[in-house]
Scaffold this motif. Structure first.
Motif, PDB file in Angstrom:
ATOM      1  N   ILE A  76      -0.617  -1.667  -6.336  1.00 24.46           N
ATOM      2  CA  ILE A  76       0.820  -1.348  -6.326  1.00 24.46           C
ATOM      3  C   ILE A  76       1.578  -2.084  -5.212  1.00 24.46           C
ATOM      4  O   ILE A  76       2.690  -2.572  -5.438  1.00 24.46           O
ATOM      5  N   VAL A  80       4.738  -4.695  -5.739  1.00 29.37           N
ATOM      6  CA  VAL A  80       6.060  -4.511  -5.115  1.00 29.37           C
ATOM      7  C   VAL A  80       6.402  -5.718  -4.246  1.00 29.37           C
ATOM      8  O   VAL A  80       7.527  -6.228  -4.290  1.00 29.37           O
ATOM      9  N   GLY A 157      12.552   2.450  -7.935  1.00 29.81           N
ATOM     10  CA  GLY A 157      11.667   2.309  -6.786  1.00 29.81           C
ATOM     11  C   GLY A 157      10.427   3.169  -6.885  1.00 29.81           C
ATOM     12  O   GLY A 157       9.581   3.134  -5.991  1.00 29.81           O
ATOM     13  N   SER A 158      10.301   3.924  -7.973  1.00 29.89           N
ATOM     14  CA  SER A 158       9.079   4.715  -8.162  1.00 29.89           C
ATOM     15  C   SER A 158       8.292   4.181  -9.365  1.00 29.89           C
ATOM     16  O   SER A 158       8.833   3.460 -10.203  1.00 29.89           O
ATOM     17  N   PHE A 159       7.024   4.551  -9.393  1.00 27.84           N
ATOM     18  CA  PHE A 159       6.117   4.077 -10.439  1.00 27.84           C
ATOM     19  C   PHE A 159       5.325   5.268 -10.972  1.00 27.84           C
ATOM     20  O   PHE A 159       4.889   6.117 -10.192  1.00 27.84           O
ATOM     21  N   VAL A 160       5.133   5.303 -12.294  1.00 27.57           N
ATOM     22  CA  VAL A 160       4.304   6.340 -12.909  1.00 27.57           C
ATOM     23  C   VAL A 160       2.935   5.731 -13.207  1.00 27.57           C
ATOM     24  O   VAL A 160       2.842   4.642 -13.785  1.00 27.57           O
ATOM     25  N   VAL A 161       1.898   6.424 -12.797  1.00 26.16           N
ATOM     26  CA  VAL A 161       0.525   5.973 -13.021  1.00 26.16           C
ATOM     27  C   VAL A 161       0.036   6.537 -14.357  1.00 26.16           C
ATOM     28  O   VAL A 161       0.399   7.660 -14.726  1.00 26.16           O
TER      29      VAL A 161
ATOM     30  N   ARG B 164       0.584  10.761 -12.228  1.00 22.87           N
ATOM     31  CA  ARG B 164       1.358  11.003 -11.007  1.00 22.87           C
ATOM     32  C   ARG B 164       2.357   9.887 -10.730  1.00 22.87           C
ATOM     33  O   ARG B 164       2.268   8.799 -11.293  1.00 22.87           O
ATOM     34  N   LYS B 165       3.314  10.219  -9.883  1.00 26.61           N
ATOM     35  CA  LYS B 165       4.398   9.287  -9.550  1.00 26.61           C
ATOM     36  C   LYS B 165       4.201   8.808  -8.120  1.00 26.61           C
ATOM     37  O   LYS B 165       3.887   9.594  -7.232  1.00 26.61           O
ATOM     38  N   LEU B 166       4.362   7.490  -7.926  1.00 26.57           N
ATOM     39  CA  LEU B 166       4.228   6.921  -6.577  1.00 26.57           C
ATOM     40  C   LEU B 166       5.582   6.361  -6.161  1.00 26.57           C
ATOM     41  O   LEU B 166       6.266   5.709  -6.952  1.00 26.57           O
ATOM     42  N   ASN B 167       5.953   6.580  -4.927  1.00 22.73           N
ATOM     43  CA  ASN B 167       7.275   6.186  -4.425  1.00 22.73           C
ATOM     44  C   ASN B 167       7.178   4.929  -3.564  1.00 22.73           C
ATOM     45  O   ASN B 167       6.462   4.916  -2.562  1.00 22.73           O
ATOM     46  N   ARG B 168       7.876   3.887  -3.970  1.00 21.00           N
ATOM     47  CA  ARG B 168       7.963   2.664  -3.151  1.00 21.00           C
ATOM     48  C   ARG B 168       9.440   2.282  -2.947  1.00 21.00           C
ATOM     49  O   ARG B 168       9.789   1.117  -2.821  1.00 21.00           O
TER      50      ARG B 168
END
Lengths: 180, 180
Positions: A76, A80, A157-161, B164-168
């Motif tokens: 990730i 980014v 700015g967020s990503f779902v796995v 799950r959601k990851l924040n960047r």
């Protein structure tokens, strides 16, 4: 990284993962992060949205080749970083710790660290909408990788796995193309 | 279902969920399952791949309007059923227990059971590639729904559920459009 059947390559893109798209201008490799993509046909054909605002676009347009690489969740921060710096002033492969691997059909490199790679030829550019139509000519999958969960960019700015997988194969059999 | 800012509507589609696309031919509503979609611009513009092989295509082309509805994991069997029967001989809304809700700007209905709905106008059809370009004109989100996990079609009869959601957000701030 092993060759996979080209007829199954659309299944890498249909779920909508964020991808890395590599190009080569003959001297230098570049890579961009793209989440505006779709499958256009099983053959496989893909569309991506890009344009002059991406430094890679010039090489994509001139060479008419690229590689779509599918990263997983452990990458990730590279995804980014690739998406927030420019190939105009950065060696993105070096900067992000990505390893270019020579492909068979195109000058653009595969990315060793990615789960899958698809060598592509540009078959059309719909300039009016900044849509580039690509034909996949070879596909590779790293089945030895433990981490296979891809990322979906939300755009804020967020990503779902990827979470769990649900099987509806029996209900959908009539709609699946041969060999899938 | 509440109006959401149109400038954020692309975030519903960018993660690549399978969607339901509704149309109206003036007399009858229809709905199709589509996973070949992408964002084309933040304004928002979307592209979907469809053509004469979908019964909805005639109504989409004639009315030049549709609604993109985003279903969640609890609707998986409706999504599959919509995708495996034809509006030519089936009232898909009735058959699948989906409730059409009148929109404000287009004749095609919203779907009450979905997490989000985007009213769209067709702004172009790229016939050569079966790509329809849509402009979103209003968007709605059901914040009261507990289940918000969407589905990603793999294309082989299986679906990946949002994990799950990851924040960047901090790393990506320079690339986010205003208001997102």
């Amino acid at each position: 990284m092993r060759r996979m059947q080209l007829s199954r390559a659309f299944t890498l893109m249909e779920p909508g993962p964020v991808v890395l798209v590599t190009t080569s201008d003959g001297q230098k490799n570049n890579v961009m992060t793209i989440s505006w993509t779709m499958v256009v046909d099983f053959t496989p054909l893909f569309a991506i949205t890009t344009g002059p605002w991406n430094h890679s676009y010039a090489a994509l347009r001139r060479s008419r080749e690229c590689v779509i690489a599918v990263p997983t969740v452990d990458l990730i921060d590279q995804v980014v970083r690739v998406g927030t710096c420019s190939g105009a002033d950065t060696d993105k492969f070096g900067e992000c710790g990505l390893t270019p691997v020579k492909g068979k059909h195109v000058s653009a490199p595969l990315i060793r660290e990615c789960l899958a790679n698809i060598e592509c030829k540009v078959i059309d550019i719909v300039k009016k909408h900044n849509i580039v139509v690509l034909e996949g000519v070879a596909a590779y999958f790293d089945g030895s990788r433990k981490e296979k969960r891809t990322l979906h960019a939300v755009g804020d700015g967020s990503f779902v796995v990827d979470g769990r997988k649900l099987n509806r194969r029996n209900m959908m059999r009539s709609k699946l193309p041969d060999g899938v």
